[in-house]
Design an enzyme around this catalytic site. Structure first.
Site, short mmCIF file in Angstrom:
data_model
loop_
_atom_site.label_atom_id
_atom_site.label_comp_id
_atom_site.label_asym_id
_atom_site.label_seq_id
_atom_site.Cartn_x
_atom_site.Cartn_y
_atom_site.Cartn_z
N ARG A 25 68.98 0.03 36.58
CA ARG A 25 69.43 -1.36 36.73
C ARG A 25 70.25 -1.81 35.53
O ARG A 25 71.18 -2.59 35.64
CB ARG A 25 68.23 -2.28 36.92
CG ARG A 25 67.43 -2.04 38.19
CD ARG A 25 68.27 -2.34 39.43
NE ARG A 25 67.53 -2.12 40.66
CZ ARG A 25 66.85 -3.06 41.30
NH1 ARG A 25 66.79 -4.28 40.82
NH2 ARG A 25 66.23 -2.77 42.42
N ALA A 439 59.57 -7.73 37.12
CA ALA A 439 60.08 -7.96 35.76
C ALA A 439 59.68 -9.34 35.24
O ALA A 439 59.08 -9.46 34.16
CB ALA A 439 61.60 -7.80 35.76
N ASP A 465 51.39 -9.15 44.67
CA ASP A 465 52.60 -8.33 44.78
C ASP A 465 52.23 -7.10 45.60
O ASP A 465 51.32 -6.36 45.24
CB ASP A 465 53.11 -7.92 43.40
CG ASP A 465 54.55 -7.41 43.45
OD1 ASP A 465 54.87 -6.63 44.37
OD2 ASP A 465 55.34 -7.78 42.57
N GLU A 470 57.50 2.01 40.44
CA GLU A 470 58.45 3.11 40.52
C GLU A 470 59.03 3.38 39.12
O GLU A 470 58.94 2.54 38.23
CB GLU A 470 59.60 2.75 41.48
CG GLU A 470 59.14 2.47 42.89
CD GLU A 470 60.27 1.95 43.77
OE1 GLU A 470 61.40 1.82 43.25
OE2 GLU A 470 60.02 1.68 44.96
N ASN A 473 61.26 0.87 37.41
CA ASN A 473 60.63 -0.37 36.93
C ASN A 473 60.33 -0.32 35.44
O ASN A 473 60.25 -1.36 34.78
CB ASN A 473 59.31 -0.63 37.66
CG ASN A 473 59.45 -0.78 39.16
OD1 ASN A 473 58.57 -0.41 39.92
ND2 ASN A 473 60.58 -1.32 39.61
N LYS A 489 51.46 -2.92 41.57
CA LYS A 489 51.92 -3.66 40.40
C LYS A 489 50.93 -4.73 39.96
O LYS A 489 50.62 -4.87 38.78
CB LYS A 489 53.28 -4.31 40.69
CG LYS A 489 54.44 -3.35 40.76
CD LYS A 489 55.75 -4.11 41.00
CE LYS A 489 56.93 -3.14 41.02
NZ LYS A 489 58.21 -3.85 41.25
N ASP A 539 62.17 -11.88 44.13
CA ASP A 539 63.53 -11.34 44.09
C ASP A 539 64.29 -11.56 45.39
O ASP A 539 65.29 -10.91 45.64
CB ASP A 539 63.49 -9.83 43.77
CG ASP A 539 62.73 -9.03 44.83
OD1 ASP A 539 62.24 -9.65 45.80
OD2 ASP A 539 62.62 -7.80 44.70
N ASN A 540 63.81 -12.49 46.23
CA ASN A 540 64.55 -12.76 47.46
C ASN A 540 64.43 -14.24 47.84
O ASN A 540 63.44 -14.90 47.54
CB ASN A 540 64.08 -11.87 48.61
CG ASN A 540 62.68 -12.20 49.08
OD1 ASN A 540 62.49 -13.05 49.95
ND2 ASN A 540 61.67 -11.57 48.48
N CYS A 595 87.41 -7.20 61.17
CA CYS A 595 88.61 -6.42 61.49
C CYS A 595 89.18 -5.76 60.24
O CYS A 595 89.76 -4.67 60.31
CB CYS A 595 89.67 -7.29 62.16
SG CYS A 595 90.28 -8.62 61.11
#
Length: 1012
Positions: A25, A439, A465, A470, A473, A489, A539-540, A595
């Site tokens: 990242r 994070a 969470d 991973e 991370n 986590k 994060d979303n 297109c």
């Protein structure tokens, strides 16, 4: 050599760290060149209290060559207030010695060592040679001057920083001539041009569709210009902006005449920055403003921090907490530097001088760590040159007394010195829900453990969470170690922070339940009733909006934050006071017309988007369609009913189940070779047959001009590395669909592919091309007889009982699964078709995987800002002016703060209301009770009642239904209309109504809560 090894070779850093994805990242923030420079830099950090260790943590995670720490002073119980690597049994050891092992385990690729020294021994000039960057934390001005005079003359970058309670100070000196290679870190701008004048100050005009975005003084170069060929690949030219679509580039008098085409590209030019030494700078400081609402504050604090150092030198101690006599002495010293100081601010600085707060250390430590990385890498503009920061708004409304701030031999003494014992008890008994432990969540928990949040008898922290840890991370989620890979986590984070502060043992509850409508039986009314507030570490957007909705409903304060590379933001949502998170949203990202993606790409992101779609079309959707055909009754009938592309879907199922079904891996190579021919030769030839290169528009203009680039078909060459990369990835993914073992030996691919006999392709007449998204999509004109003929080719599902294909699940972070390899090759082949500059695997992965760039420094700073707002929330501040929403960009650098926006007011009749208001009905009333209540109490007529997706009542339901529903208990009415029982955990229903006033005008009113 793998793609990841190539990156490592470029960067000259430990390739194992790259192969393991440790910096994945961060690479998107800093880039290869900056990481390479960092990997050659040795950093010395002096002072291992809260601030120093925060800086060290972020620098070690970032991946410099080595970090050396210096602090021979013994650990005291008060150090535990903010030094998160220290434990109770470290008391008496030297701070550096106790810190070293826990700091070193953050990153196996960055050696950490202790410079040694004796108790009380200060750093000296003879110890700092050999370092590229020296950072002094909490060191006296006399020592700063001594060290900096030497570093300034010897080309060593110097930073001094300190925190005192709610105050912070930073000074930078990167030498007399520091070269910054990329001041902003933003992607270079690029755009198409439509004309270039010939003259002494030539005007360049860009396409009307997009603004160029350039600024005066920027530099550009050009490619693909026809006619005025001298511009192609020219030396960067300085521009002057004349309008949103025009700029000038200087003299083109001697150039050829411009004909058509051309792309400008911004060129990042190095900037030489001249720093003053501290000796010079103290006399005439260049002040960096962190809060424009406190514009005069830096001049006061510039004098105040010098006065504090003088006081410490004269008295061999810092001023006592909340002691008026000591504060008066500090004010008098400060006036020698600046007679016009704000005495109140200097008094508070003196009162808090003994304070050491984790949130302030996070803010200043995150900022300084990024400045260290700038010094190492020359990436991003350094801070010029003195920074002063404070968060006096975080003090309690009722200020503590001197007695309340006295040390009690506690690990929280340095926080008590600022806030007092009474406020510390409030912190200890607070109950908070943390949503996410990635994070931001890791940093949040670390700060909370140092603050002693929830450490009291009533305190509690819930953290949820559902993700597991991973490898990627580990670079920024610093509570996790390699031994934790694969674990949840939330569980690891809870255990780790309980180890940091044993007072939290039994106070943190880790969960894996996601937040959302499916878990409202878990996070129910009793759960929200048991907490004091919510902190998002998500994060979303979807989850953020959901938690915002829950906090509005249950009237709980919400602390919101997010990061994007070096940028970060914070938002405070306070019940009955501010707007909510959902009240204002960013505009949606501009989407590329379909297109353009399908037929007229002109930029690499277009071809990457096309190849990402192609990945699904080749390796995901066909396998899913085959499985659906084999397992779902009436699949074909339903497909015909709802899909407009019958023939295409049927042909795909036939191909994957019958005609192209491979039995060996060699057949997968043959399939990949055929797919190459279709996508990069035949389809391009068909497009050029329908729209030849000399085609013109209805106005007589060349069709292939401006953003429309005429493509060229590709001829397969097994010796071309790009062609071979496509074949290897495509064949292996096709084999995965069928459960066949893959292969990567290039010789096998060349041998099989070169033996394939490719059928001659003849373009078809009458194929319409969608030129614009406003044009109708070409329809599948297959007749019923043709469909019957295709269906007849399908084997009956019963003949393949139990047979299934394996759809590919896209996974961007596994470098051995061929997913990103395929997308990179497919994108670059298409880019080659259209003459677009290809992208490397790293860049393609970011765009295709929608990877959010991240770096630990920004996370640290943003989390510190959130915790400063948490102090205010816990104090229960009821005025808008006390709170701050923040935005930072560490690259520039920039800080921006603003008051939260007040909750907008609405009105019905004479009543004002906001999003925090609602009508509440108890004891499961009837619908008639509600309708009558509005009429009798508010002179409002109800015209519609709905709950969720069910419309419960309106005048349009008819007299019979109306008479039936009005007397029903509300819960029974909801079950009756929805035809679903209300789940047992639901204790209330949220209801929307439409109402009109006495004039018959529709008016908005708050939502309704019906208790059942």
């Amino acid at each position: 050599m793998s793609a990841t090894t190539n990156i490592a070779a470029k960067m000259d850093i430990d390739e194992a760290a790259i192969d393991e994805g440790l910096y994945s990242r961060q690479l998107y923030v800093l880039g290869h060149e900056a990481m390479k420079k960092m990997a050659a830099s040795n950093v010395l950090i002096v002072g291992m209290q809260g601030l120093g260790v925060e800086i060290a943590k972020n620098v070690v995670l970032a991946g410099v060559k080595s970090v050396t720490i210096y602090d021979p002073n013994p650990v005291t119980v008060q150090d535990l207030s903010s030094q998160f690597f220290l434990r109770q049994d470290d008391i008496g050891k030297s701070r550096a010695e106790a810190t070293l092992p826990r700091l070193a385990e953050l990153n196996a690729y960055v050696p950490v060592r202790n410079l040694g020294g004796k108790t009380g021994q200060e750093i000296s000039v003879d110890l700092i040679a050999g370092f590229q960057v020296v950072v002094l934390c909490g060191v006296s001005y006399n020592k700063q001057l001594e060290i900096n005079d030497w570093t300034h003359q010897n080309g060593i970058h110097f930073i001094a920083a300190e925190t005192r309670g709610l105050f912070g100070s930073v000074f930078n000196d990167f030498g007399p001539k520091f070269t910054c290679v990329d001041p902003t870190g933003e992607q270079p701008l690029s755009g198409m041009i439509v004309s270039v004048e010939k003259g002494s100050d030539a005007l360049v005009t860009c396409l009307d569709e997009t603004r160029h975005g350039l600024e005066d003084g920027d530099f550009v170069t050009f490619t693909e210009v026809q006619g005025m060929l001298e511009l192609n690949g020219c030396e960067p030219r300085k521009i002057a902006v004349k309008g949103p679509y025009t700029f000038t580039i200087g003299d083109t008098s001697d150039f050829g005449d411009y004909k058509t085409g051309g792309i400008f590209t911004q060129v990042k030019m190095p900037r030489i920055i001249e720093f003053k030494s501290l000796t010079e700078s103290l006399k005439s400081p260049e002040l960096f403003v962190t809060d424009f609402g406190k514009f005069d504050r830096p001049t006061t604090l510039h004098a105040g921090f010098q006065a504090l150092s003088d006081y410490n030198t004269l008295n061999k101690r810092l001023p006592r907490p909340r002691n008026a006599e000591d504060a008066a002495a500090v004010v008098a010293l400060a006036k020698k530097y600046n007679p016009d100081i704000d005495e109140g601010v200097i008094t508070e600085l003196s009162y808090q001088a003994n304070g050491d707060l984790s949130p302030i250390n996070a803010v200043i430590g995150g900022f300084v760590a990024q400045e260290v990385l700038k010094a190492c890498s020359a990436k991003f503009h350094p801070m010029m040159q003195h920074l002063y920061f404070d968060s006096l708004e975080s003090l309690p409304d009722t200020l503590p007394t001197e007695q309340d701030c006295q040390a009690i031999g506690s690990r929280y003494d340095r926080q008590i010195a600022v806030f007092g014992q009474g406020f510390q008890r409030k912190l200890a008994n607070h109950r908070q829900f943390l949503v996410g432990s990635g994070a931001i969540g890791c940093e949040m928990l670390k700060n909370w453990s140092m603050m002693g949040l929830a450490s009291g008898p009533r305190g509690i922290i819930h953290v949820t969470d559902l993700d597991t840890i991973e490898k990627s991370n580990l670079n920024r989620q610093f509570l996790f170690r390699a031994k934790d890979l694969g674990k949840f986590k939330a569980e690891v984070a809870a255990i780790t922070v309980s180890d940091m502060n044993s007072d939290l043992k039994g106070k943190i509850f880790a969960r894996q339940d996601p937040v959302g409508p499916t878990t409202e039986d878990v996070y129910d009314e009793s759960f929200f009733g048991s907490i004091d507030g919510v902190t998002n570490a998500l994060d979303n957007i979807k989850a953020r909006l959901y938690m915002d909705q829950r906090c509005v409903f249950y009237k709980k304060p919400l602390l919101e934050s997010g990061t994007l590379g070096t940028k970060g933001n914070t938002q405070v949502v306070i019940p009955d006071l501010t707007e909510s998170y959902a009240s204002s949203q960013d505009p949606p990202e501009k989407e590329t017309p379909s297109c353009t993606i399908k037929n007229f790409p002109n930029a690499i992101n277009h071809t990457i988007e096309w190849s990402r779609t192609q990945f699904d079309n080749l390796f995901v959707k066909p396998a899913q369609a085959v499985n659906a055909y084999l397992s779902e009754p009436n699949y074909l009938q339903n497909t015909m009913k709802y899909s407009g592309q019958h023939k295409e879907q049927l042909e795909q199922i036939i191909s994957f189940l019958v005609t192209s079904k491979p039995l060996t891996f060699e057949e997968c190579i043959i399939w990949a070779r055929s797919q190459f021919e279709k996508d990069y030769n035949n389809d391009i030839r068909q497009l050029l047959f329908s729209l030849p290169k000399d085609a013109v528009t209805s106005t007589g203009q060349p069709f292939w001009s401006g953003p429309k680039r005429a493509p060229d078909p590709l001829t397969f060459n097994s010796n071309d590395p790009l062609h071979l990369q496509y074949m290897i990835a495509a064949a292996n993914l096709h084999a995965f669909n069928y459960g066949l073992k893959g292969e990567t030996d290039p010789a096998i691919f060349r041998k099989v592919a070169d033996a394939v006999i490719v059928p001659e392709f003849t373009p078809k007449s009458g194929i319409k091309v969608q030129v614009s998204d406003n044009d109708p999509v070409p329809q599948d004109n297959t007749g019923p007889d043709d469909l019957d003929e295709l269906i007849a080719k399908l084997p009956p599902p019963s003949s393949l009982a139990g047979y299934r294909l394996i759809p590919v699940e896209f996974e961007k972070d596994n470098d051995t699964n061929h997913h990103i390899d395929f997308i990179t090759a497919a994108s670059n082949l298409r880019a080659t078709n259209y003459g677009i500059t290809i992208a490397d695997r790293h860049s393609t992965k970011q765009i295709a995987g929608k990877i959010i760039p991240a770096i630990a420094t920004t996370t640290s700073l943003v989390t510190g800002l959130v915790c400063l707002e948490l102090y205010k929330v816990i104090d229960g501040k009821g005025n808008l002016e006390s709170y701050k929403n923040g935005f930072v960009n560490l690259a520039l650098p920039f800080f921006g703060f603003s008051e939260p926006i007040a909750a907008p007011k609405n009105k019905y009749n004479e009543t004002f209301w906001t999003l925090w208001d609602r009508f509440e009905f108890k004891n499961d009333p009837t619908l008639k009770d509600i309708v009558d209540w509005f009429r009798e109490n508010h002179r409002l007529e109800v015209s519609m009642v709905s709950q969720g997706v069910s419309m419960l009542w309106s005048p349009f339901v008819g007299k019979k239904k109306s008479e039936e529903r009005l007397p029903m208990k509300f819960s029974k009415l909801v079950e009756h209309v929805s035809k679903k029982p209300i789940p047992p955990h639901v204790k209330h229903l949220t209801v929307e109504v439409m109402v009109s006033d006495e004039e018959g005008e529709d008016v908005e009113v708050p939502f309704i809560v019906v208790r059942i």
